[in-house]
Design a protein around this motif. Structure first.
Motif, PDB file in Angstrom:
ATOM      1  N   GLY A 215       0.808  -1.211   0.000  1.00  0.00           N
ATOM      2  CA  GLY A 215       0.000   0.000   0.000  1.00  0.00           C
ATOM      3  C   GLY A 215       0.842   1.261   0.000  1.00  0.00           C
ATOM      4  N   GLN A 216       2.019   1.207   0.605  1.00  0.00           N
ATOM      5  CA  GLN A 216       2.909   2.372   0.633  1.00  0.00           C
ATOM      6  C   GLN A 216       3.580   2.601  -0.719  1.00  0.00           C
ATOM      7  OE1 GLN A 216       5.364   0.993   3.890  1.00  0.00           O
ATOM      8  NE2 GLN A 216       4.257   2.239   5.381  1.00  0.00           N
ATOM      9  N   MET A 217       3.644   1.587  -1.562  1.00  0.00           N
ATOM     10  CA  MET A 217       4.324   1.711  -2.844  1.00  0.00           C
ATOM     11  C   MET A 217       3.420   2.314  -3.927  1.00  0.00           C
ATOM     12  SD  MET A 217       6.311  -1.954  -2.863  1.00  0.00           S
ATOM     13  CE  MET A 217       7.013  -1.703  -4.494  1.00  0.00           C
ATOM     14  N   GLY A 218       2.106   2.283  -3.722  1.00  0.00           N
ATOM     15  CA  GLY A 218       1.190   2.813  -4.721  1.00  0.00           C
ATOM     16  C   GLY A 218       0.884   4.284  -4.475  1.00  0.00           C
ATOM     17  N   ARG A 219       0.085   4.869  -5.368  1.00  0.00           N
ATOM     18  CA  ARG A 219      -0.378   6.242  -5.171  1.00  0.00           C
ATOM     19  C   ARG A 219      -1.284   6.282  -3.954  1.00  0.00           C
ATOM     20  NH1 ARG A 219      -2.052   5.371 -10.243  1.00  0.00           N
ATOM     21  NH2 ARG A 219      -4.227   5.676  -9.581  1.00  0.00           N
ATOM     22  N   PHE A 220      -1.183   7.360  -3.196  1.00  0.00           N
ATOM     23  CA  PHE A 220      -2.032   7.492  -2.008  1.00  0.00           C
ATOM     24  C   PHE A 220      -3.344   8.147  -2.411  1.00  0.00           C
ATOM     25  CE2 PHE A 220      -3.452   9.906   1.776  1.00  0.00           C
ATOM     26  CZ  PHE A 220      -3.714   8.823   2.603  1.00  0.00           C
ATOM     27  N   GLU A 221      -4.430   7.404  -2.285  1.00  0.00           N
ATOM     28  CA  GLU A 221      -5.754   7.918  -2.603  1.00  0.00           C
ATOM     29  C   GLU A 221      -6.733   7.475  -1.523  1.00  0.00           C
ATOM     30  OE1 GLU A 221      -7.051   6.760  -6.450  1.00  0.00           O
ATOM     31  OE2 GLU A 221      -5.396   7.734  -7.523  1.00  0.00           O
ATOM     32  N   GLU A 222      -7.687   8.333  -1.213  1.00  0.00           N
ATOM     33  CA  GLU A 222      -8.707   7.982  -0.241  1.00  0.00           C
ATOM     34  C   GLU A 222      -9.866   7.269  -0.939  1.00  0.00           C
ATOM     35  OE1 GLU A 222      -9.953  11.340   1.995  1.00  0.00           O
ATOM     36  OE2 GLU A 222      -8.061  11.546   3.066  1.00  0.00           O
ATOM     37  N   THR A 223     -10.511   6.389  -0.200  1.00  0.00           N
ATOM     38  CA  THR A 223     -11.673   5.677  -0.727  1.00  0.00           C
ATOM     39  C   THR A 223     -12.644   5.450   0.426  1.00  0.00           C
ATOM     40  OG1 THR A 223     -12.413   3.738  -1.960  1.00  0.00           O
ATOM     41  CG2 THR A 223     -10.676   3.389  -0.326  1.00  0.00           C
ATOM     42  N   ASN A 224     -13.779   4.860   0.145  1.00  0.00           N
ATOM     43  CA  ASN A 224     -14.753   4.556   1.197  1.00  0.00           C
ATOM     44  C   ASN A 224     -15.447   3.245   0.873  1.00  0.00           C
ATOM     45  OD1 ASN A 224     -16.994   5.098  -0.641  1.00  0.00           O
ATOM     46  ND2 ASN A 224     -16.551   7.276  -0.337  1.00  0.00           N
ATOM     47  N   PHE A 229     -17.444  -1.218  -2.563  1.00  0.00           N
ATOM     48  CA  PHE A 229     -18.531  -2.144  -2.889  1.00  0.00           C
ATOM     49  C   PHE A 229     -18.863  -2.077  -4.376  1.00  0.00           C
ATOM     50  CE2 PHE A 229     -22.965  -3.087  -3.683  1.00  0.00           C
ATOM     51  CZ  PHE A 229     -23.136  -4.306  -3.045  1.00  0.00           C
ATOM     52  N   ASP A 230     -18.995  -0.858  -4.897  1.00  0.00           N
ATOM     53  CA  ASP A 230     -19.326  -0.700  -6.318  1.00  0.00           C
ATOM     54  C   ASP A 230     -18.255  -1.324  -7.209  1.00  0.00           C
ATOM     55  OD1 ASP A 230     -21.644   0.604  -5.643  1.00  0.00           O
ATOM     56  OD2 ASP A 230     -20.821   2.619  -5.918  1.00  0.00           O
ATOM     57  N   THR A 231     -16.983  -1.100  -6.828  1.00  0.00           N
ATOM     58  CA  THR A 231     -15.888  -1.650  -7.636  1.00  0.00           C
ATOM     59  C   THR A 231     -15.928  -3.170  -7.652  1.00  0.00           C
ATOM     60  OG1 THR A 231     -14.490   0.262  -7.147  1.00  0.00           O
ATOM     61  CG2 THR A 231     -13.389  -1.723  -7.938  1.00  0.00           C
ATOM     62  N   LEU A 232     -16.120  -3.772  -6.475  1.00  0.00           N
ATOM     63  CA  LEU A 232     -16.179  -5.235  -6.393  1.00  0.00           C
ATOM     64  C   LEU A 232     -17.386  -5.763  -7.161  1.00  0.00           C
ATOM     65  CD1 LEU A 232     -15.387  -8.009  -5.303  1.00  0.00           C
ATOM     66  CD2 LEU A 232     -16.549  -7.434  -3.161  1.00  0.00           C
ATOM     67  N   TRP A 233     -18.552  -5.174  -6.969  1.00  0.00           N
ATOM     68  CA  TRP A 233     -19.771  -5.686  -7.584  1.00  0.00           C
ATOM     69  C   TRP A 233     -19.743  -5.548  -9.095  1.00  0.00           C
ATOM     70  CZ3 TRP A 233     -22.840  -8.721  -4.939  1.00  0.00           C
ATOM     71  CH2 TRP A 233     -24.055  -9.115  -5.517  1.00  0.00           C
ATOM     72  N   ASP A 234     -19.059  -4.503  -9.578  1.00  0.00           N
ATOM     73  CA  ASP A 234     -19.016  -4.263 -11.023  1.00  0.00           C
ATOM     74  C   ASP A 234     -17.891  -5.027 -11.715  1.00  0.00           C
ATOM     75  OD1 ASP A 234     -21.152  -2.570 -10.768  1.00  0.00           O
ATOM     76  OD2 ASP A 234     -19.952  -0.739 -10.697  1.00  0.00           O
ATOM     77  N   THR A 235     -17.040  -5.707 -10.956  1.00  0.00           N
ATOM     78  CA  THR A 235     -15.951  -6.470 -11.568  1.00  0.00           C
ATOM     79  C   THR A 235     -16.521  -7.684 -12.293  1.00  0.00           C
ATOM     80  OG1 THR A 235     -14.419  -5.799  -9.811  1.00  0.00           O
ATOM     81  CG2 THR A 235     -13.790  -7.690 -11.150  1.00  0.00           C
ATOM     82  N   THR A 285      -9.383  -5.608  -5.695  1.00  0.00           N
ATOM     83  CA  THR A 285     -10.185  -5.071  -6.793  1.00  0.00           C
ATOM     84  C   THR A 285     -10.138  -3.544  -6.812  1.00  0.00           C
ATOM     85  OG1 THR A 285     -12.203  -5.123  -5.451  1.00  0.00           O
ATOM     86  CG2 THR A 285     -11.753  -7.038  -6.851  1.00  0.00           C
ATOM     87  N   THR A 286      -9.994  -2.925  -5.621  1.00  0.00           N
ATOM     88  CA  THR A 286      -9.866  -1.465  -5.540  1.00  0.00           C
ATOM     89  C   THR A 286      -8.402  -1.046  -5.495  1.00  0.00           C
ATOM     90  OG1 THR A 286     -11.989  -1.199  -4.414  1.00  0.00           O
ATOM     91  CG2 THR A 286     -10.402   0.572  -4.157  1.00  0.00           C
ATOM     92  N   ALA A 287      -7.596  -1.726  -4.691  1.00  0.00           N
ATOM     93  CA  ALA A 287      -6.201  -1.307  -4.480  1.00  0.00           C
ATOM     94  C   ALA A 287      -5.383  -1.349  -5.762  1.00  0.00           C
ATOM     95  CB  ALA A 287      -5.553  -2.200  -3.420  1.00  0.00           C
ATOM     96  N   ARG A 288      -5.718  -2.231  -6.682  1.00  0.00           N
ATOM     97  CA  ARG A 288      -4.911  -2.348  -7.901  1.00  0.00           C
ATOM     98  C   ARG A 288      -4.954  -1.081  -8.747  1.00  0.00           C
ATOM     99  NH1 ARG A 288      -8.309  -5.774 -12.293  1.00  0.00           N
ATOM    100  NH2 ARG A 288     -10.410  -5.140 -11.688  1.00  0.00           N
ATOM    101  N   THR A 289      -5.968  -0.225  -8.537  1.00  0.00           N
ATOM    102  CA  THR A 289      -6.097   0.986  -9.348  1.00  0.00           C
ATOM    103  C   THR A 289      -5.020   2.015  -9.037  1.00  0.00           C
ATOM    104  OG1 THR A 289      -7.645   2.015  -7.777  1.00  0.00           O
ATOM    105  CG2 THR A 289      -8.583   0.640  -9.527  1.00  0.00           C
ATOM    106  N   VAL A 290      -4.327   1.908  -7.892  1.00  0.00           N
ATOM    107  CA  VAL A 290      -3.292   2.882  -7.545  1.00  0.00           C
ATOM    108  C   VAL A 290      -1.900   2.387  -7.934  1.00  0.00           C
ATOM    109  CG1 VAL A 290      -4.680   3.783  -5.645  1.00  0.00           C
ATOM    110  CG2 VAL A 290      -2.973   2.015  -5.171  1.00  0.00           C
TER     111      VAL A 290
END
Length: 357
Positions: A215-224, A229-235, A285-290
């Protein structure tokens, strides 16, 4: 029923109907035979799925756990709805409980009016406190690893835990403070890259450290939670199966490294391991985007992360290794002590041997 019984895992008609109602097993195809009635047929994929479900089914086991075991252990083609429901019901309640506990710890810390509050550091520190409170294999092993440092060998539990909290806090922070040499030495000791201990505890520590540092190696972005949930469900379903293979490969890679190349692999056929893999998949599913496009879970979480941790702690490793070497070397005035020197040291002025207890 004949197929599952032949495997030694007989399943009742009622159980098959429960799987059908949960949309795990589709209804069979019926082919008309004219006046001879109809013939029921199943595709090979459905047959394989039924056999895998029967193999993982146990009385009293949650259906979601059975689905996860079949998905991760047997690489079965689980239908989309029951698979996503199992992932959601495994990941999000655990995530929310964890966040509530961290928030509780943060709220218990009084504000310091004389300093500017760093919400990210406070959250990381609360995460560390919670992890030490909960204990577990990772915490026990990291605590034991820290005691290999000469200055902590005889330290109190409170002192060791104070240093451990520092390590965990900075692993949970957005970035690793590589310029803090004291912290990096504690981090290197806690991870213990050069130990010859091949155990599940070592595997657990490496898995924890690698996932945290990824997590420290990727871009730092906030999420909720809603976005996750939307990202997982839409995968798409095919994508979930591909990401499943990445997560399993990552766990196997960690095992290979922690076991020093010994044969075998992680025991994914247990409910705790299947749940852990499910939470890792849902999070990825979400973390890979950074991370750079095309990054795989195994590469980011274990190859890249562990290699970068080894790089970041290289100087600390040299210093810790030197300190442990000095601690293991007898003092110069005792090394090679002769017979006369031994007598002079162990007798008094009268020449009598000193009493020892």
């Amino acid at each position: 029923m004949d197929l599952t019984a032949a495997d030694g895992n007989p399943v009742s008609h009622a159980q098959l109907e429960r799987w059908r109602r949960a949309r795990l097993l589709p209804a069979p195809d019926r082919v008309s035979l004219g006046r001879g009635g109809t013939r029921t047929t199943y595709s090979q994929e459905v047959k394989d799925l039924a056999r895998a479900l029967a193999r993982r089914h146990r009385p009293g086991r949650l259906l979601d756990d059975t689905v996860l075991l079949v998905f991760f252990c047997d690489s079965a083609r689980i239908p989309e709805l029951p698979l996503k429901l199992a992932l959601v019901r495994t990941y999000f309640p655990h995530r929310e409980r964890h966040r509530d506990e961290v928030a509780r710890i943060m709220d218990a810390v009084p504000d310091d009016p004389g300093s500017e509050r760093d919400i990210y550091f406070d959250w990381a520190e609360a995460e560390a406190v919670l992890e030490v409170e909960e204990g577990g294999m990772v915490i026990r092993k990291m605590r034991a690893n820290l005691r290999r440092l000469p200055d902590l060998a005889r330290a109190s539990r409170e002192e060791v835990d104070g240093r451990l909290l520092g390590v965990l806090t900075h692993l949970n922070s957005p970035r690793l403070p590589e310029d803090d040499l004291d912290l990096m030495r504690d981090l290197e000791a806690a991870i213990d890259f050069d130990s010859e201990d091949f155990s599940l505890a070592r595997l657990a520590v490496w898995e924890y450290a690698a996932a945290a540092h990824a997590g420290q190696m990727g871009r730092f972005e906030e999420t909720n939670g809603e976005e996750r949930f939307d990202t997982l469900w839409d995968t798409p379903l095919d994508e979930l199966h591909r990401l499943r293979d990445e997560v399993v490969a990552g766990m196997q890679e960690t095992w290979r490294r922690a076991a020093g190349g010994r044969p075998g692999g992680p025991a994914l056929d247990t409910v705790p391991m299947a749940r852990s893999a499910a939470r890792a998949l849902a999070d990825w599913t979400t973390a890979r985007t950074v991370h750079p496009e095309g990054s795989s879970y195994a590469d980011v979480h274990f190859n890249d992360s562990l290699l970068d941790l080894a790089r970041a702690t290289a100087i600390a490793w040299l210093l810790n290794r030197a300190d442990r070497g000095r601690a293991a070397t007898p003092p110069a005035d005792r090394a090679g002590e002769g017979r006369s020197a031994f007598i002079a040291r162990t007798t008094g002025a009268t020449g009598r041997r000193r009493r020892t207890r």
